[in-house]
Design an enzyme around this catalytic site. Structure first.
Site, PDB file in Angstrom:
ATOM      1  CG  ASP A 192      -4.608   0.007   7.549  1.00 39.72           C
ATOM      2  OD1 ASP A 192      -3.910  -0.756   8.273  1.00 39.72           O
ATOM      3  OD2 ASP A 192      -4.617  -0.068   6.309  1.00 39.72           O
ATOM      4  CG  ASP A 198       4.149  -7.162   1.845  1.00 40.51           C
ATOM      5  OD1 ASP A 198       5.065  -6.711   1.142  1.00 40.51           O
ATOM      6  OD2 ASP A 198       2.960  -6.806   1.728  1.00 40.51           O
ATOM      7  CB  SER A 250      -1.086  -0.854  -1.642  1.00 41.01           C
ATOM      8  OG  SER A 250      -2.192  -0.616  -0.792  1.00 41.01           O
TER       9      SER A 250
END
Length: 523
Positions: free
Chosen positions: A288, A366, A397
């Protein structure tokens, strides 16, 4: 070469047959296993046990002997099998230790010869997709443990650098990455058919397919996305993550199943790049992300900087506070050090993966990267204006930060010839002293001064000082920058300082002078 291999195979087969024949003869002629008793038989039982193999009149019971021999052969073969398994299990360790010794020797030579390391050109395997069965078993390629350079090695670097004359301002001359250096782009994909937007831009701006091979690693098994990726033919390399099963998690983490699968996918894909395709570095983007025209130029210029400075562990194309109102569009060439791991288009070296891979987390990779145990006080490079933007609002998310921040990130449109610039100012020894001086020589002001039009003269920089977690968050919200902290580190922060534009003036949100370390309790 083929004849030599054939001879070795025949020789090995002959030795195996000969050995087992000798073993059979030896076992045939020896008495049963055991300690001899007084009557010459094997204990327990003395003569009675010794007579088991004989029939009436002392004649040999052939069936009994064959059974005994078969049992002993089976015992010996099982022993051989265990030995072979032990040898196999230790083979990788021996090879790894040998490779570590070799690397240490090479590192010593490299330190004497040059500061910027430039590996030989690795090559990708043929374009045909890697077979799924082969992909599930990654070669146990040697993985030397990568740690922060020891004090002695850093001192050796510093001594060499002091003795050399390096330009007018005593900067380290950082050469451009050799054309032989391959920088693969790893696209992490799943079930977004809009991966086409990402791939179109990558192919459009890519200077060379040979220098920048695009590897699309797909998870999820989404057929329509797979067709989109396959439509690019040999312009990209399409590999598929073979394990699509659900991951067993704690009941309260069932809603986070997606994060577990993403971490598993990253682990598998990076193993493919470094251990199967034998690459020395990689730039990771997700399906994305759209890239800027100078995306490839940016990473090629930063590759030797990343190689030269052990206090750096990544280069990122992303500015977390890169909203249009917070960046200077006339300063597209500006680059900074940051203690916050940005992600969203980032480069790492194989040496770092060798360090991280054995302890890679099962989820939330992350945030795990942002923990002090992984970061080890190392920093990343990030730009004033982002070289990537995200267009993926929907994902695991659930659009966190997207509507408030991410959708407004400015993508750079001006091509900056980074490879023709001297970027040695980014090295820690050149960066820190100037950074600290500039930040703390800036006039200390209150937020009200910044918010009142005309109360301040000049473009800045102006300094707003915070002293606690709460004061940082209040000031950040009022100034329009992201207020969250990960392991105590603010987004884009370096030595606790966050820099940005506020109503056209350069502002730094900084801790008191004399900052020493982050407080993880601020998270």
């Amino acid at each position: 070469m083929v004849r030599k291999k054939g001879s070795l195979i025949l020789c090995g087969a002959f030795l195996f047959v000969a050995w087992n024949a000798l073993l059979l003869l030896y076992l045939w002629g020896r008495p049963p296993i055991g300690r001899l008793g007084e009557g010459g038989g094997a204990e327990p039982g003395g003569q009675e046990e010794w007579g088991v193999g004989r029939g009436k009149g002392g004649q040999v019971n052939l069936a009994g002997e064959v059974i005994r021999l078969a049992e002993e052969v089976e015992v010996q073969l099982e022993t051989q099998k265990k030995l072979l398994k032990q040898i196999e299990s230790h083979r990788a360790v021996w090879a790894r230790q040998k490779d570590i010794g070799k690397r240490e020797t090479e590192d010593t030579k490299d330190v004497k010869q040059e500061v910027v390391l430039q590996p030989q050109k690795p090559s990708l395997p043929p374009k045909d997709s890697v077979d799924d069965r082969d992909q599930t078993q990654i070669k146990p390629t040697q993985k030397p443990v990568h740690t922060v350079a020891s004090d002695s090695k850093l001192e050796q670097h510093q001594d060499i650098e002091k003795k050399e004359e390096i330009g007018e301002n005593n900067k380290l001359a950082t050469s451009v990455a050799s054309p032989d250096v391959i920088i693969p782009i790893l696209v992490i994909a799943c079930d977004r058919v809009t991966v086409k937007r990402s791939l179109d831009r990558l192919i459009q701006y890519r200077p060379s397919p040979e220098q920048y091979p695009i590897i699309v690693s797909q998870d999820c098994g989404h057929a329509e996305t797979a067709r989109v990726i396959s439509s690019y033919g040999d312009q990209v390399r399409h590999i598929r993550q073979p394990d699509l099963s659900d991951i067993r998690v704690r009941p309260e983490h069932r809603k986070f199943q997606g994060y577990y699968k993403i971490a598993r996918h990253y682990h598998w894909a990076l193993n493919q790049v470094f251990y199967t395709f034998s690459q020395s570095t990689v730039v990771i983007v997700e399906d994305d992300l759209e890239v800027a025209p100078d995306f490839f130029e940016y990473f090629r210029a930063l590759y030797p900087i990343l190689r030269a400075d052990p206090t750096l562990w990544c280069a990122s194309a992303w500015n977390d506070n890169g909203r249009e109102a917070l960046v200077d569009p006339s300063k597209a060439q500006l680059l900074y050090r940051t203690d916050f791991f940005p992600g969203l288009g980032w480069m790492l070296l194989k040496e770092l993966w060798d360090e991280l891979e054995p302890k890679w987390p099962s989820a939330f990779w992350d945030d795990w990267m942002r923990q002090p145990e992984q970061r080890k006080e190392r920093s990343c490079i990030r730009p004033e204006i982002s070289r990537t933007i995200t267009f993926g609002r929907k994902g695991v998310s659930l659009g966190q930060f997207f509507d408030q921040y991410l959708r407004y990130i400015k993508l750079n449109t001006e091509f900056v010839p980074f490879t023709k610039q001297d970027l040695s100012y980014l090295l820690k020894e050149n960066y820190d002293e100037k950074f600290i001086k500039e930040m703390y020589s800036a006039p200390l002001v209150k937020i009200e001064d910044l918010q009142q039009a005309g109360s301040l003269k000049g473009p800045g920089p102006y300094r707003v000082q915070y002293s606690s977690r709460d004061s940082f968050k209040v000031f950040a919200r009022n100034l329009g920058v992201m207020d969250d902290l990960k392991s105590g580190v603010p987004r884009t922060g370096y030595r606790g300082v966050v820099g940005f534009l506020f109503r056209g003036r350069r502002v730094v949100l900084a801790p008191p002078e004399g900052w020493t370390q982050y407080d993880v309790s601020w998270s």
